[in-house]
Design an enzyme around this catalytic site. Structure first.
Site, PDB file in Angstrom:
ATOM      1  N   TYR A  27      45.532  36.999  -6.145  1.00 56.02           N
ATOM      2  CA  TYR A  27      44.957  37.732  -5.002  1.00 56.02           C
ATOM      3  C   TYR A  27      44.187  36.815  -4.050  1.00 56.02           C
ATOM      4  O   TYR A  27      43.568  37.280  -3.105  1.00 56.02           O
ATOM      5  CB  TYR A  27      44.158  38.963  -5.449  1.00 56.02           C
ATOM      6  CG  TYR A  27      42.948  38.761  -6.329  1.00 56.02           C
ATOM      7  CD1 TYR A  27      41.856  38.017  -5.919  1.00 56.02           C
ATOM      8  CD2 TYR A  27      42.883  39.403  -7.567  1.00 56.02           C
ATOM      9  CE1 TYR A  27      40.732  37.867  -6.721  1.00 56.02           C
ATOM     10  CE2 TYR A  27      41.770  39.267  -8.385  1.00 56.02           C
ATOM     11  CZ  TYR A  27      40.697  38.494  -7.947  1.00 56.02           C
ATOM     12  OH  TYR A  27      39.586  38.359  -8.739  1.00 56.02           O
ATOM     13  N   LYS A  31      38.040  33.038  -4.013  1.00 58.11           N
ATOM     14  CA  LYS A  31      39.257  32.353  -4.495  1.00 58.11           C
ATOM     15  C   LYS A  31      40.121  31.922  -3.303  1.00 58.11           C
ATOM     16  O   LYS A  31      40.751  30.859  -3.347  1.00 58.11           O
ATOM     17  CB  LYS A  31      40.051  33.262  -5.439  1.00 58.11           C
ATOM     18  CG  LYS A  31      39.336  33.584  -6.760  1.00 58.11           C
ATOM     19  CD  LYS A  31      39.309  32.412  -7.713  1.00 58.11           C
ATOM     20  CE  LYS A  31      38.889  32.831  -9.124  1.00 58.11           C
ATOM     21  NZ  LYS A  31      38.734  31.699 -10.040  1.00 58.11           N
TER      22      LYS A  31
HETATM   23  C1  HXC Z   1      27.863  45.548  -9.115  1.00 67.73           C
HETATM   24  C2  HXC Z   1      26.723  43.764 -10.036  1.00 67.73           C
HETATM   25  C3  HXC Z   1      27.489  43.863 -11.219  1.00 67.73           C
HETATM   26  C4  HXC Z   1      28.477  44.886 -11.296  1.00 67.73           C
HETATM   27  C5  HXC Z   1      26.071  42.226 -11.444  1.00 67.73           C
HETATM   28  N1  HXC Z   1      25.864  42.761 -10.232  1.00 67.73           N
HETATM   29  N2  HXC Z   1      27.051  42.894 -12.072  1.00 67.73           N
HETATM   30  N3  HXC Z   1      26.898  44.596  -8.998  1.00 67.73           N
HETATM   31  N4  HXC Z   1      28.641  45.693 -10.225  1.00 67.73           N
HETATM   32  N5  HXC Z   1      29.250  45.027 -12.376  1.00 67.73           N
HETATM   33  C6  HXC Z   1      24.868  42.327  -9.257  1.00 67.73           C
HETATM   34  C7  HXC Z   1      23.447  42.389  -9.822  1.00 67.73           C
HETATM   35  O1  HXC Z   1      22.921  43.693  -9.730  1.00 67.73           O
HETATM   36  C8  HXC Z   1      22.726  41.386  -8.915  1.00 67.73           C
HETATM   37  O2  HXC Z   1      22.433  41.958  -7.666  1.00 67.73           O
HETATM   38  C9  HXC Z   1      23.786  40.337  -8.650  1.00 67.73           C
HETATM   39  O3  HXC Z   1      25.051  40.939  -8.938  1.00 67.73           O
HETATM   40  C10 HXC Z   1      23.623  39.145  -9.570  1.00 67.73           C
HETATM   41  O4  HXC Z   1      23.577  39.608 -10.904  1.00 67.73           O
HETATM   42  P1  HXC Z   1      22.954  38.747 -12.091  1.00 67.73           P
HETATM   43  O5  HXC Z   1      23.234  39.451 -13.364  1.00 67.73           O
HETATM   44  O6  HXC Z   1      21.534  38.399 -11.760  1.00 67.73           O
HETATM   45  O7  HXC Z   1      23.816  37.413 -11.915  1.00 67.73           O
HETATM   46  P2  HXC Z   1      24.066  36.210 -12.850  1.00 67.73           P
HETATM   47  O8  HXC Z   1      23.142  36.222 -14.047  1.00 67.73           O
HETATM   48  O9  HXC Z   1      24.101  35.041 -11.981  1.00 67.73           O
HETATM   49  O10 HXC Z   1      25.527  36.514 -13.466  1.00 67.73           O
HETATM   50  C11 HXC Z   1      26.690  36.395 -12.691  1.00 67.73           C
HETATM   51  C12 HXC Z   1      27.704  37.495 -13.010  1.00 67.73           C
HETATM   52  C13 HXC Z   1      27.964  37.588 -14.530  1.00 67.73           C
HETATM   53  C14 HXC Z   1      28.979  37.145 -12.247  1.00 67.73           C
HETATM   54  C15 HXC Z   1      27.149  38.819 -12.517  1.00 67.73           C
HETATM   55  O11 HXC Z   1      28.900  38.608 -14.782  1.00 67.73           O
HETATM   56  C16 HXC Z   1      28.484  36.310 -15.107  1.00 67.73           C
HETATM   57  O12 HXC Z   1      27.708  35.425 -15.446  1.00 67.73           O
HETATM   58  N6  HXC Z   1      29.821  36.148 -15.234  1.00 67.73           N
HETATM   59  C17 HXC Z   1      30.440  34.896 -15.743  1.00 67.73           C
HETATM   60  C18 HXC Z   1      31.688  35.158 -16.511  1.00 67.73           C
HETATM   61  C19 HXC Z   1      32.714  35.995 -15.798  1.00 67.73           C
HETATM   62  O13 HXC Z   1      32.411  36.803 -14.916  1.00 67.73           O
HETATM   63  N7  HXC Z   1      33.997  35.801 -16.185  1.00 67.73           N
HETATM   64  C20 HXC Z   1      35.087  36.516 -15.611  1.00 67.73           C
HETATM   65  C21 HXC Z   1      35.986  35.581 -14.871  1.00 67.73           C
HETATM   66  S1  HXC Z   1      37.533  36.359 -14.791  1.00 67.73           S
HETATM   67  P3  HXC Z   1      20.951  42.533  -7.308  1.00 67.73           P
HETATM   68  O14 HXC Z   1      21.041  42.915  -5.863  1.00 67.73           O
HETATM   69  O15 HXC Z   1      20.753  43.701  -8.223  1.00 67.73           O
HETATM   70  O16 HXC Z   1      19.985  41.426  -7.572  1.00 67.73           O
HETATM   71  C22 HXC Z   1      38.186  36.219 -13.290  1.00 67.73           C
HETATM   72  C23 HXC Z   1      39.595  36.754 -13.218  1.00 67.73           C
HETATM   73  C24 HXC Z   1      40.127  36.805 -11.827  1.00 67.73           C
HETATM   74  O17 HXC Z   1      37.635  35.710 -12.391  1.00 67.73           O
HETATM   75  C25 HXC Z   1      41.533  37.376 -11.702  1.00 67.73           C
HETATM   76  C26 HXC Z   1      41.950  38.509 -12.574  1.00 67.73           C
HETATM   77  C27 HXC Z   1      43.406  38.867 -12.440  1.00 67.73           C
HETATM   78  P1  NAP Z   2      35.547  33.242 -18.846  1.00 65.21           P
HETATM   79  O1  NAP Z   2      35.770  32.942 -20.295  1.00 65.21           O
HETATM   80  O2  NAP Z   2      34.528  34.271 -18.493  1.00 65.21           O
HETATM   81  O3  NAP Z   2      35.237  31.868 -18.113  1.00 65.21           O
HETATM   82  C1  NAP Z   2      34.269  31.696 -17.147  1.00 65.21           C
HETATM   83  C2  NAP Z   2      33.475  30.443 -17.492  1.00 65.21           C
HETATM   84  O4  NAP Z   2      32.709  30.081 -16.358  1.00 65.21           O
HETATM   85  C3  NAP Z   2      32.513  30.631 -18.654  1.00 65.21           C
HETATM   86  O5  NAP Z   2      32.664  29.594 -19.589  1.00 65.21           O
HETATM   87  C4  NAP Z   2      31.127  30.561 -18.004  1.00 65.21           C
HETATM   88  O6  NAP Z   2      30.198  29.915 -18.872  1.00 65.21           O
HETATM   89  C5  NAP Z   2      31.420  29.708 -16.775  1.00 65.21           C
HETATM   90  N1  NAP Z   2      30.480  29.997 -15.694  1.00 65.21           N
HETATM   91  C6  NAP Z   2      30.258  31.181 -15.097  1.00 65.21           C
HETATM   92  N2  NAP Z   2      29.292  31.089 -14.184  1.00 65.21           N
HETATM   93  C7  NAP Z   2      28.900  29.785 -14.203  1.00 65.21           C
HETATM   94  C8  NAP Z   2      27.910  29.049 -13.489  1.00 65.21           C
HETATM   95  N3  NAP Z   2      27.154  29.632 -12.566  1.00 65.21           N
HETATM   96  N4  NAP Z   2      27.778  27.725 -13.743  1.00 65.21           N
HETATM   97  C9  NAP Z   2      28.532  27.123 -14.688  1.00 65.21           C
HETATM   98  N5  NAP Z   2      29.496  27.775 -15.399  1.00 65.21           N
HETATM   99  C10 NAP Z   2      29.656  29.097 -15.160  1.00 65.21           C
HETATM  100  O7  NAP Z   2      36.911  33.743 -18.163  1.00 65.21           O
HETATM  101  P2  NAP Z   2      38.392  33.121 -18.128  1.00 65.21           P
HETATM  102  O8  NAP Z   2      39.330  34.267 -18.175  1.00 65.21           O
HETATM  103  O9  NAP Z   2      38.545  32.044 -19.117  1.00 65.21           O
HETATM  104  O10 NAP Z   2      38.443  32.535 -16.652  1.00 65.21           O
HETATM  105  C11 NAP Z   2      38.668  31.164 -16.392  1.00 65.21           C
HETATM  106  C12 NAP Z   2      39.208  30.999 -14.985  1.00 65.21           C
HETATM  107  O11 NAP Z   2      40.474  31.638 -14.872  1.00 65.21           O
HETATM  108  C13 NAP Z   2      38.337  31.601 -13.893  1.00 65.21           C
HETATM  109  O12 NAP Z   2      38.365  30.768 -12.758  1.00 65.21           O
HETATM  110  C14 NAP Z   2      39.028  32.897 -13.579  1.00 65.21           C
HETATM  111  O13 NAP Z   2      38.763  33.362 -12.277  1.00 65.21           O
HETATM  112  C15 NAP Z   2      40.468  32.470 -13.729  1.00 65.21           C
HETATM  113  N6  NAP Z   2      41.409  33.580 -13.941  1.00 65.21           N
HETATM  114  C16 NAP Z   2      41.416  34.230 -15.130  1.00 65.21           C
HETATM  115  C17 NAP Z   2      42.322  35.251 -15.308  1.00 65.21           C
HETATM  116  C18 NAP Z   2      42.416  36.002 -16.607  1.00 65.21           C
HETATM  117  O14 NAP Z   2      43.131  36.996 -16.669  1.00 65.21           O
HETATM  118  N7  NAP Z   2      41.741  35.579 -17.665  1.00 65.21           N
HETATM  119  C19 NAP Z   2      43.196  35.608 -14.275  1.00 65.21           C
HETATM  120  C20 NAP Z   2      43.137  34.921 -13.072  1.00 65.21           C
HETATM  121  C21 NAP Z   2      42.235  33.899 -12.919  1.00 65.21           C
HETATM  122  P3  NAP Z   2      28.621  30.273 -18.828  1.00 65.21           P
HETATM  123  O15 NAP Z   2      28.530  31.754 -18.711  1.00 65.21           O
HETATM  124  O16 NAP Z   2      28.097  29.707 -20.100  1.00 65.21           O
HETATM  125  O17 NAP Z   2      28.088  29.550 -17.640  1.00 65.21           O
END
Ligand code: HXC
Ligand code: NAP
Length: 282
Positions: free
Chosen positions: A148, A163
């Site tokens: 996307y 992205k």
């Molecule tokens: C709406 C949300 C929310 C939610 C958090 N927020 N979660 N808003 N819906 N589900 C808001 C919070 O209220 C806050 O705003 C702001 O986002 C920041 O939240 P924090 O929790 O303080 O942020 P932080 O601790 O920095 O954590 C970042 C995060 C968290 C993205 C929210 O989920 C995280 O650390 N994720 C890392 C791992 C991850 O997401 N992996 C997935 C990757 S998969 P306010 O205004 O309240 O302060 C991927 C796949 C892509 O990318 C493609 C798929 C096909």
């Molecule tokens: P994941 O396990 O949640 O990986 C995300 C990683 O990013 C975690 O290890 C997390 O570690 C690290 N991270 C997040 N915020 C960070 C920050 N602020 N600083 C440093 N590290 C941070 O998910 P995943 O599925 O393996 O995803 C890996 C990549 O693939 C991502 O770019 C995602 O967008 C892409 N992707 C995944 C899928 C899927 O279906 N799985 C599909 C399309 C694309 P910490 O929380 O410890 O920092």
């Protein structure tokens, strides 16, 4: 598929290398001879993956850093290079994402995702790029985006914007930094069932439907993505730069094709419908 020493001599650093796809790449690169540095925010998963790699007899190191902070990235890469030697490759893998209706997002929620995905990938790329340019050595950057990045997607607007930006950075720098021998490519994965992605993006009740959207009929295996990453960071792809390789079992093509829904019906039913539409020969 690869010789056991396919990445010998490489030092590859991976953001978010402690979990999911990042961990799968770290373990595969190390098994093929690379020294691997992983960094992220949490110590525990990083320590675990480094322990597993070292336990298998390969070299790895970890450092903590939040990719939103350029100073933390510099310190982490300094530390990884002290332990492993000068980096030759970077994987921009760290990401944050969640499902949300856009009208309900706070400004901080948008910032949180864009600063991890877009700013974080930029900071890491800039940091390594400056090192390679100063040293006069080549380098490789691989960014993990998603399909996307070019279609956009409802309900993940901050991630889609970020992205798309990472893909634009990849294509821009592929041209700007080619003169320094720096290559930048990307992988656009479809659904891979990692804990991080599926716990945030895949409601259990939609999982079967999500599977049906993939023409090849299954989710991806992280080992498949790791092997593509090996190719894109290794010498066999030396003439490839600015490219984004899709690895999604055909998912994004099906979503955009006019008649793709026929594949969800039994083939004899499809053939029957088509036969009924075909004019009879006189
Ligand atoms: C709406 C949300 C929310 C939610 C958090 N927020 N979660 N808003 N819906 N589900 C808001 C919070 O209220 C806050 O705003 C702001 O986002 C920041 O939240 P924090 O929790 O303080 O942020 P932080 O601790 O920095 O954590 C970042 C995060 C968290 C993205 C929210 O989920 C995280 O650390 N994720 C890392 C791992 C991850 O997401 N992996 C997935 C990757 S998969 P306010 O205004 O309240 O302060 C991927 C796949 C892509 O990318 C493609 C798929 C096909
Ligand atoms: P994941 O396990 O949640 O990986 C995300 C990683 O990013 C975690 O290890 C997390 O570690 C690290 N991270 C997040 N915020 C960070 C920050 N602020 N600083 C440093 N590290 C941070 O998910 P995943 O599925 O393996 O995803 C890996 C990549 O693939 C991502 O770019 C995602 O967008 C892409 N992707 C995944 C899928 C899927 O279906 N799985 C599909 C399309 C694309 P910490 O929380 O410890 O920092």
């Amino acid at each position: 598929m690869f010789r056991h020493d396919a990445l010998q001599g490489e030092v590859i650093v991976i953001s978010g290398g402690g979990t999911g796809l990042g961990r799968a790449m770290a373990e595969r690169f190390a098994a093929l001879g690379a020294r691997v540095g992983v960094f992220g925010r949490r110590e525990a998963p990083l320590q675990e993956v480094v322990g597993a790699i070292q336990g298998a007899g390969s070299h790895a190191a970890w450092a903590t850093a939040d990719v939103r902070d350029a100073d933390q990235i510099k310190a982490a890469i300094d530390s990884l290079e002290r332990q492993l030697g000068p980096a030759t490759g970077l994987v921009n893998n760290a990401a944050g994402n969640f499902l949300a209706t856009t009208e309900d997002l706070s400004p901080n929620a948008f910032d949180a995702i864009v600063r991890i995905v877009l700013h974080g990938s930029f900071h890491c790329t800039r940091d390594l790029g400056r090192r390679w340019i100063a040293r006069g050595t080549p380098g490789k950057v691989l960014s993990i985006v998603t399909t996307y990045a070019w279609t956009g997607s409802a309900f993940v607007v901050p991630s889609a914007c970020a992205k798309a930006g990472v893909l634009a950075m990849t294509k821009s720098l592929a041209v700007e930094w080619a003169t320094y021998g720096i290559r930048l490519n990307a992988i656009a994965p479809g659904p891979f069932p990692t804990e991080g992605a599926f716990s945030k993006l895949m409601p259990k009740e939609l999982e079967e439907d999500a599977l049906r959207q993939v023409p090849l009929g299954r989710f991806g295996d992280p080992a498949e993505l790791a092997d593509l990453a090996v190719y894109l960071l290794g010498p066999a792809s030396a003439y490839m730069t600015g490219e984004c390789v899709v690895l999604d079992g055909g998912e994004h093509l099906k979503a955009g094709q006019e008649f793709a829904r026929f594949v969800d019906l039994p083939r004899d039913v499809v053939k029957g419908m088509m036969a009924a539409l075909r004019p009879a020969r006189s």
